[in-house]
Design an enzyme around this catalytic site. Sequence first.
Site, short mmCIF file in Angstrom:
data_model
loop_
_atom_site.label_atom_id
_atom_site.label_comp_id
_atom_site.label_asym_id
_atom_site.label_seq_id
_atom_site.Cartn_x
_atom_site.Cartn_y
_atom_site.Cartn_z
CD GLU A 114 -3.22 -0.46 2.15
OE1 GLU A 114 -2.98 0.37 3.05
OE2 GLU A 114 -4.19 -1.22 2.18
CG HIS A 230 -9.41 6.54 0.62
ND1 HIS A 230 -9.41 6.20 -0.72
CD2 HIS A 230 -8.83 5.50 1.28
CE1 HIS A 230 -8.85 5.01 -0.85
NE2 HIS A 230 -8.50 4.56 0.33
NE ARG A 276 -4.91 6.10 2.39
CZ ARG A 276 -5.49 5.29 3.23
NH1 ARG A 276 -6.21 5.78 4.23
NH2 ARG A 276 -5.38 3.99 3.11
CG HIS A 337 -10.60 7.18 4.61
ND1 HIS A 337 -11.56 6.21 4.39
CD2 HIS A 337 -9.46 6.50 4.92
CE1 HIS A 337 -11.02 5.01 4.55
NE2 HIS A 337 -9.75 5.16 4.88
NE ARG A 372 -5.64 6.12 8.97
CZ ARG A 372 -5.96 5.19 8.09
NH1 ARG A 372 -5.31 4.03 8.07
NH2 ARG A 372 -6.92 5.39 7.21
C1 SIN Z 1 -8.16 1.43 1.85
O1 SIN Z 1 -8.50 0.25 1.75
O2 SIN Z 1 -7.73 2.06 0.91
C2 SIN Z 1 -8.32 2.12 3.18
C3 SIN Z 1 -7.52 1.48 4.23
C4 SIN Z 1 -7.13 2.44 5.31
O3 SIN Z 1 -7.66 3.55 5.37
O4 SIN Z 1 -6.24 2.10 6.12
#
Ligand code: SIN
Length: 519
Positions: A114, A230, A276, A337, A372
Amino acid sequence: MPVPARSPVIVGSGIAGLYVALRARELGLAPTILTKSGIDESNTRYAQGGIAAAIGPDDSVELHRIDTIRAGAGIVDPAAATRLTSEAPARIADLVRYGVPFDTTEGRISLGREAAHSRPRILHAGGDATGLRIEETLRARVLEAGIDVRERTRLRALRPAGRGGVVAVVTRASGGAAEEIAGRPVVLATGGTGSLYRQSSNPAIATGEGVAIAFRAGALVTDMEFIQFHPTTFARAGAPRFLITEALRGEGAVLRNAAGERFMPRYDPAAELAPRDIVCRAIEQELRRTGTSEVFLDATAIPRERLLARFPTVCRFLAEQGLDPSKDRVPVSPVAHYMIGGVTTDLEGRTSVPGLWACGEVASTGVHGANRMGSNSLLEGLVFGEHVARQLAHPSPGGPASPPRTLQLPRVVGRGRDGGVRCFREVGEVLWNDVGIVRDRAGLEAAVRRLSEWELQGEPSRRDDLPHPAANAALTAGLVARAALAREESRGAHYRTDFPRPSRRWRCHQGILQVDRRA
Ligand code: SIN
């Protein structure tokens, strides 16, 4: 009958609330969970991304810690990052012990990528149904353990009690008088504030009430200006704002503008896997630059079988919308988000109010700094929840230190009218328009003025009366707006066009505290 002091009241039934309850029971306590909806409704249930832990062969706690600190834009509390990352593997082992069915490859837990994580370290369960699988598993263990769960029971206020504790005032959806729960430790695990915004990835229950209630009870709150947006939720008029998980970009999906051009490499070397806040602002800029209202997530390079296996929830949703991500580009846009700040706690989950603990999204430990990293949020509920459970079993004095900058807000004596009924929708508009991804002084000042007015309308004129729920929404939103107005710089999730760079003077957390007017 006297209530045993060793029976904590845990407010909220997401990962933090369920986990604290289970661990408290294992440590010999008799917890009660209060939840304003059903036990199964929480933000956790909708978490697709997964949970981060350095358990891969080429990974280490130190790398996870470095990534967390780097993503947090200069103000991550290093001790909190050490705790989060070093205790992650043990908390994953707890989830395995409780029966969470993590996805595996050849007998080993599979690990995904990620944004801002330098190694594959994201665990999933049921592909993109991770939150749901964790929530179902913990809920089943809670019910098996016979833990007292009171559904549709809403915390309305916390009042000081003699001998330094708090009294929780609750009401039931079924009606009846407000009930006072006294003589018991209270744990706030009430989650975040996302759904106060007009556009959000959160379920409707995520209204940030825990922050308003704790703040009125005298708790210090911190870093409220850092609301994380997000970048990729489904964006089609009339359709739900469904989250399209970042893990898809981790698997190779890219962002394209209306002309079909991949634009993220122009904004950041990490492209789609940049933090993000960078991706969100890049999308905003791209929309302005091209004069269009949509960007697209393009996952067509990922084989269909892989998409179906890894992202069953997203694929099912998109199929309902008539889209196949292996063939079609998916229209996406950013939404609110995650609340990075919240009720200030130390690393044991102690707030500044004796007898009140907090963990999960409602708490602010400083671990996320100003931004975060994905998949550190389910983890924080467990890691800091564990310390809350241990504190409940063996309490020790202490609490959070005050940050170098703390705003003092006079206590509001309201007009006691319930004119705030309409205000949930209006709060959402104000936050979205003026306290959103891109902010400036004029918008923030206007937001503070309007939110203060709604706060007054719903706040009772007598201290013993309960505030109207809309006053909680206005108060929490007002804390976000005031903190954003005060922070004259841009850092992480907080971006101001009038102060577009980070400032050394602001390389710190910011608190807000309520004071009596005479003080
Ligand atoms: C996501 O699945 O993109 C969100 C996960 C998160 O906010 O940690």
